[in-house]
Write an enzyme that holds these catalytic residues in place. Structure first.
Site: not given
Length: 479
Positions: A175, A253, A287, A383
């Protein structure tokens, strides 16, 4: 592979329209619509899972060498179509063409790695406590794997997940992110041309409005035995909870809040070079991007001076298909507005703008350098996921390690030092899954990629990358 875009879902070896119609995909650099893509529903997901489940019955029985041969054909297909796939990736993601080309090669490397590693899924002979018994273990594939991939590395993360799953003997349903489905469908075409058996790899794109329903269908299906997700921590937590009822193997993750520390003994030129790579690659939308940049007070001013000069000299904004461009747009309006808000609030709270700080046209945000940043400002607490580099000054090693570890994230961390004792102390003290010591580029197919704390579970790549797709079976023989 044809230059024409594949826009239909890929299920059971055939290209199908989505039961939900179509949804648009846009070029974030220009705002232009690129294509209308199949909008899959839970019914499409069910069909893909059924196809993967049926294909598993035969794929699992193929020998590791036979599976490896197919993985190597996928590797070759990616490398041979690198230009075409990179162009698609740049159009829908916005990253510079050079980075996109590198990402396709990165994805291909995992198929080579796991083609080889799949042939080394060794079991064990266990010394028996009784003379009448012999004990061994074998590794077996778990079954159907659901793979949910992000928009920031739309081919790299597919490669890292699919290669491991197939090498282990699993089949999969991919997906892709709603912003970048065309790259995933180009990958499906490579698989088709490589001779991957029908149902072994399935790709089900969907619009943002259907993401939760499609994700829930993958979590709730008892035929799906493993789920791997790369994306935000908030979504990862939801998936973690949702999978509880079916007890799947999970690899997550998730978000990062990487500290980047420059100690007084560091080579400042090398540290600046590392900060440029760790902060501005993919326009800061990674990330493992440097999120909080801590600089020792004795070298702070020189580091900031050289960093600002490097930003001026090395970064060129524009459409990723233009020559010389290495700084692209933010992926979408939602992410853009989030970045503007946190940066503006930090400036209002006292951060000083050295470079950038003002939005450009469209979804372009300039490379931004902020000093005078304190730990309570948004750019130091959240973040960033964009091209904003906040500099925080520090004095003592213990102090900066303590502050770096206050985050509930723990994916990657970086630091620069020429003190070998300090290198060992800090590398072991940072609460992260991966550490770069005098090095900003830590990810390759050979290493175990993954974090700790709220940055996720499991490892991707390396010999450990097969763990989430296999079960260890113990067999005891009476003799």
């Amino acid at each position: 592979m044809s230059q024409a875009l594949n826009t239909n879902a890929f299920i059971a070896g055939s290209w199908r329209r989505g039961a939900g119609g179509v949804f648009p995909v846009y070029d974030p650099a220009s705002g232009a619509e690129i294509a209308q893509v199949a909008d899959c529903t839970p019914d499409d997901v069910s069909a893909a899972v059924d196809a993967a489940s049926e294909a598993f019955n035969t794929w699992r029985l193929k020998g590791p060498k036979e599976r490896a041969a197919i993985l190597l054909k996928i590797r070759d297909g990616l490398n041979n179509n690198k230009e075409t796939i990179a162009t698609i990736l740049t159009k829908e993601n916005g990253k510079p063409k050079g980075e996109a080309m590198g990402e396709v090669g990165f994805a291909a490397s995992f198929f080579e790695w796991f083609a080889e590693e799949g042939r080394r899924q060794y079991g064990e002979t266990v010394p028996s406590p009784a003379a009448s018994k012999r004990m061994i273990t074998v590794r077996q594939p778990v079954g159907v794997a659901a793979l949910i991939t992000p928009w920031n590395f739309p081919i790299g993360m597919i490669g890292r997940k699919v290669a491991a799953a197939l090498a282990a003997g699993c089949t999969c349903v991919v997906k892709p992110a709603e912003d970048t489905p065309l790259t995933a469908l180009a990958f499906a075409k490579v698989c088709e041309e490589a001779g991957v058996p029908a149902g072994v790899v399935n790709v089900v794109p969907c619009s943002r409005s259907r993401v939760q329903a499609v994700g829930a269908a993958l979590c709730d299906s008892p035929k799906v035995q493993a789920l791997s997700f790369t994306g935000s921590t908030i979504v990862g937590k939801w998936l973690y909870q949702r999978c509880g009822s079916t007890i799947k193997k999970l690899s997550l993750e998730l978000g990062g809040d990487a500290p980047f520390i420059v100690f007084s003994s560091a080579n400042i030129g090398k540290a600046v070079e590392g900060a440029m790579a760790a902060k501005f690659r993919n326009t800061g939308q990674t990330c493992v991007a440097a999120n909080r940049i801590f600089v020792h007070e004795s070298v702070h001013d020189e580091f900031v001076k050289q960093f600002a000069e490097a930003i001026d000299k090395e970064l060129k904004s524009g459409h990723g298909l233009e020559n010389g461009v290495n700084h692209g747009p933010i992926i979408n309006q939602r992410q853009f507005e989030r970045l503007v808000k946190m940066t503006d609030e930090s400036i209002a709270a006292g951060a000083k703008v050295v470079r950038g700080g003002k939005p450009g046209g469209g979804l372009f945000y300039p490379p931004t350098l902020l000093t005078g940043v304190s730990g309570d400002m948004p750019v130091a607490k959240e973040e960033i996921f964009g091209p904003v580099a906040p500099i925080l000054k520090f004095r003592e090693e213990d102090e900066v390690v303590r502050i770096a570890n206050t985050s509930d994230m723990g994916l990657a961390g970086y630091f620069y030092t020429n003190d070998i004792a300090q290198a060992w102390r800090v590398a072991e003290a940072l609460e992260v899954g991966m550490v770069g010591v005098n090095e900003p580029m830590v990810s390759t197919c050979e290493i175990p990629f993954g974090g700790v704390k709220h940055s996720g579970l499991g490892k991707e790549g390396s010999l450990h990358g097969l763990d989430d797709y296999t079960n260890i079976k113990y067999i005891c023989f009476g003799v």
